[in-house]
Design an enzyme around this catalytic site. Structure first.
Site, mmCIF file in Angstrom:
data_model
loop_
_atom_site.group_PDB
_atom_site.id
_atom_site.type_symbol
_atom_site.label_atom_id
_atom_site.label_comp_id
_atom_site.label_asym_id
_atom_site.label_seq_id
_atom_site.Cartn_x
_atom_site.Cartn_y
_atom_site.Cartn_z
ATOM 1 N N ALA A 70 14.786 -15.186 6.381
ATOM 2 C CA ALA A 70 15.958 -13.807 6.993
ATOM 3 C C ALA A 70 14.555 -12.966 6.118
ATOM 4 O O ALA A 70 15.103 -13.107 4.902
ATOM 5 C CB ALA A 70 16.762 -14.310 6.997
ATOM 6 N N ASP A 71 14.886 -11.611 6.744
ATOM 7 C CA ASP A 71 14.574 -10.684 6.440
ATOM 8 C C ASP A 71 15.180 -9.767 7.251
ATOM 9 O O ASP A 71 15.459 -9.371 8.601
ATOM 10 C CB ASP A 71 13.218 -9.773 5.930
ATOM 11 C CG ASP A 71 13.094 -8.741 5.464
ATOM 12 O OD1 ASP A 71 12.900 -9.074 4.364
ATOM 13 O OD2 ASP A 71 13.053 -7.739 5.610
ATOM 14 N N THR A 72 16.089 -8.568 6.907
ATOM 15 C CA THR A 72 17.020 -7.727 7.555
ATOM 16 C C THR A 72 16.610 -6.306 7.088
ATOM 17 O O THR A 72 16.163 -6.216 6.001
ATOM 18 C CB THR A 72 18.679 -7.875 6.863
ATOM 19 O OG1 THR A 72 19.000 -8.801 6.962
ATOM 20 C CG2 THR A 72 19.582 -6.212 7.581
#
Length: 191
Positions: A70-72
């Site tokens: 995941a990457d935000t």
């Protein structure tokens, strides 16, 4: 039948807490990949590409069946905001977010090693900040809290009072769109 191991390709304490809160059993193996956008890359594509790269890179070096990356990022007025590089950058980001709407985008990917399958999605949440005074921004930055957060803030922490409203997934803003991730893990048979 044993489902196999889920590996979270992240060392983010927020992602670990969120996934654990849903009752998901998983191992952790942080990934270390470059986090630079490709010129002209759309923000959602950037976040999703990083998530995919994290999941696949982690699968290449550890045991497991399903790998979740995941990457935000935060996007305000066309600028992709990752983690601030220093306190001055955090102040700059928070000033830009003050009083305006922005998007929090989390790209996530689930790589199934056994089937060599990859699922990638992006979840977008709109967030509106109240107008912030310089003293508020300085005091918040001085806590050190913004330094490891996309857009220089944590909605679940000291910046909660800065948020006027959100439209979309709260957990997405924290760092992992839990409803979507858990549903996808169930759908593909990981849970």
């Amino acid at each position: 039948m044993e489902k196999g191991r889920i590996v979270l390709a992240s060392a983010s304490p927020r992602r670990l807490e969120l996934l654990a809160s849903a009752g998901v059993e998983f191992d952790v193996c942080a990934s270390d990949i470059p986090e630079e956008p490709i010129p002209g890359e759309a923000p959602a594509d950037f976040a999703t590409r990083l998530a995919r790269d994290k999941a696949v890179a982690t699968a290449a070096r550890t045991e497991g069946r399903w790998f979740v990356g995941a990457d935000t990022i935060v996007v305000c007025a066309g600028e992709i905001m990752g983690k601030p590089v220093d306190e001055a950058d955090a102040v700059r980001m928070l000033r830009k977010l003050s009083g305006v709407s922005h998007e929090v985008i989390t790209g996530y990917a689930v790589y199934d090693r056994e089937r060599d399958g990859l699922l990638c999605k992006a979840v977008v949440t709109k967030v509106v900040f109240k107008p912030l005074r310089d003293e508020e921004i300085s005091a918040y930055v001085a806590t050190g809290c913004p330094m490891d957060k996309a857009g220089a803030y944590a909605i679940q922490g000291g910046a909660a009072y800065m948020v006027e409203r959100i439209d979309g997934s709260y957990t997405n803003v924290v760092g992992l769109p839990l409803c979507e991730v858990v549903e996808d893990l169930r759908r593909i048979g990981a849970l």
